[in-house]
Design an enzyme around this catalytic site. Structure first.
Site, PDB file in Angstrom:
ATOM      1  N   ARG A   1       0.838  -1.204   0.000  1.00 26.50           N
ATOM      2  CA  ARG A   1       0.000   0.000   0.000  1.00 26.50           C
ATOM      3  C   ARG A   1       0.868   1.247   0.000  1.00 26.50           C
ATOM      4  NH1 ARG A   1       0.290   4.102   3.544  1.00 26.50           N
ATOM      5  NH2 ARG A   1       0.888   2.455   4.985  1.00 26.50           N
TER       6      ARG A   1
ATOM      7  N   HIS B   1      11.677   5.226   6.654  1.00 20.39           N
ATOM      8  CA  HIS B   1      11.965   5.573   5.270  1.00 20.39           C
ATOM      9  C   HIS B   1      13.438   5.928   5.185  1.00 20.39           C
ATOM     10  CE1 HIS B   1       7.527   6.646   4.129  1.00 20.39           C
ATOM     11  NE2 HIS B   1       7.691   5.400   4.506  1.00 20.39           N
TER      12      HIS B   1
ATOM     13  N   CYS C   1       5.138   8.929   1.712  1.00 17.60           N
ATOM     14  CA  CYS C   1       3.801   9.504   1.845  1.00 17.60           C
ATOM     15  C   CYS C   1       3.627  10.692   0.903  1.00 17.60           C
ATOM     16  CB  CYS C   1       3.553   9.943   3.282  1.00 17.60           C
ATOM     17  SG  CYS C   1       1.905  10.642   3.504  1.00 17.60           S
TER      18      CYS C   1
ATOM     19  N   ASN D   1      10.701   3.402   1.201  1.00 17.49           N
ATOM     20  CA  ASN D   1      10.706   2.482   2.324  1.00 17.49           C
ATOM     21  C   ASN D   1      12.019   1.717   2.376  1.00 17.49           C
ATOM     22  OD1 ASN D   1       7.869   2.268   3.642  1.00 17.49           O
ATOM     23  ND2 ASN D   1       7.448   2.404   1.454  1.00 17.49           N
TER      24      ASN D   1
END
Length: 290
Positions: free
Chosen positions: A14, A212, A243, A253
């Site tokens: 996601r 991150h 984000c 990530n």
């Protein structure tokens, strides 16, 4: 903390997909998630029930769930859906396949407004209501402490601010809290200090990290979290993500393939299906192309 505590790996497609500018067809999402479900991850952060205007890439999360339901695969992996308000929580809670609801709770006032269109105090009230929904529907709430290591907006920040909000959230009965380095600002020293403090203060809670990071300092950050006692780690294949509500220059990530290879030096790594992992990587290479 003993290294014999099980490691929980959280794969976050996601997070990888949400900022991807080219729409990924629903069928491809389903195929990708079906492969990931067979790898052996503890949890799959698979989709979100948020405004389709805010995150158009994930407007088809309900359809993705229907696809997974119609063609199920054998798995022990649990599904987590991100929500930003009570309405989203109610929608997600209707699906029996979902075990966890994840709510981004920022300690930066600016980012909380940008991400959930609410103040921090208003978000705490949402957390109270979402926790009640989880208790009534046999779900677990996961709170992500967004901007947990600093923010780029000049908003007030200190470890004490983080600790105060974490304690208030824990006091609501939330048992899983993940410290998020939303824009990749954290230093290894920060990761050690803040993570170890929270773990020591909340020994009965599951404390994770959602970091991150670029290739240059990912090992130092993960090592810092490990030494602090963390055993819950988020990642995404190929290191994609970030984000879109935080910054146009997304910091990715932690690459899950690298994370797995790094953590295999420790005991209690989950048994993973490397064949399914290889298939997932092949699909990721097809999906995430410029």
């Amino acid at each position: 903390m003993s290294t014999k505590q099980p490691i929980n790996l959280i794969e976050c497609p996601r997070d990888a997909m949400q900022g991807w500018k080219t729409f990924i067809p629903t069928e491809k999402k389903i195929e990708y998630l079906q492969a990931l479900l067979q790898v052996g991850f503890h949890t799959l952060d698979f989709g979100s029930f948020v405004s389709s205007k805010a995150i158009p890439q994930l407007a088809d999360t309900a359809d993705v769930l229907k696809g997974l339901r119609s063609n199920p695969v054998k798995t022990t992996t649990k599904l987590l859906a991100i929500i930003a308000n009570v309405r989203g929580a109610e929608e997600a809670a209707d699906y029996g396949e979902i075990s966890y609801l994840g709510f981004p709770f920022s300690v930066s006032e600016t980012f909380q407004q940008r991400n959930t269109n609410s103040s921090i105090e208003q978000s705490l009230e949402r957390v109270k209501e979402i926790q009640r929904i989880c208790e009534q529907t046999n779900k677990q709430l996961v709170i992500y402490i967004s901007m947990g290591f600093g923010n780029p907006y000049g908003d007030p920040y200190s470890p004490e601010i983080v600790f105060d909000w974490v304690n208030r959230i824990a006091g609501l009965g939330v048992n899983i809290i993940s410290l998020a380095d939303t824009v990749g600002l954290a230093t290894p020293e920060q990761v050690t200090d803040i993570t170890s403090y929270v773990i020591n203060k909340l020994p009965q809670h599951e404390i994770g990290v959602h970091l991150h990071s670029g290739i240059d300092n990912r090992q130092a950050k993960i090592e810092a979290a490990w030494q602090a006692g963390c055993r819950r780690f988020d990642g995404a294949l190929k290191g994609i993500g970030g984000c879109p509500m935080a910054n146009d220059d997304l910091v990715g990530n932690i690459d899950t393939e690298w994370l797995i290879s790094y953590l295999e030096q420790y005991e209690k790594m989950p048994a993973l299906n490397k064949t399914a992992l290889g298939k997932s990587l092949t699909l990721a290479n097809d999906i995430f192309t410029l």
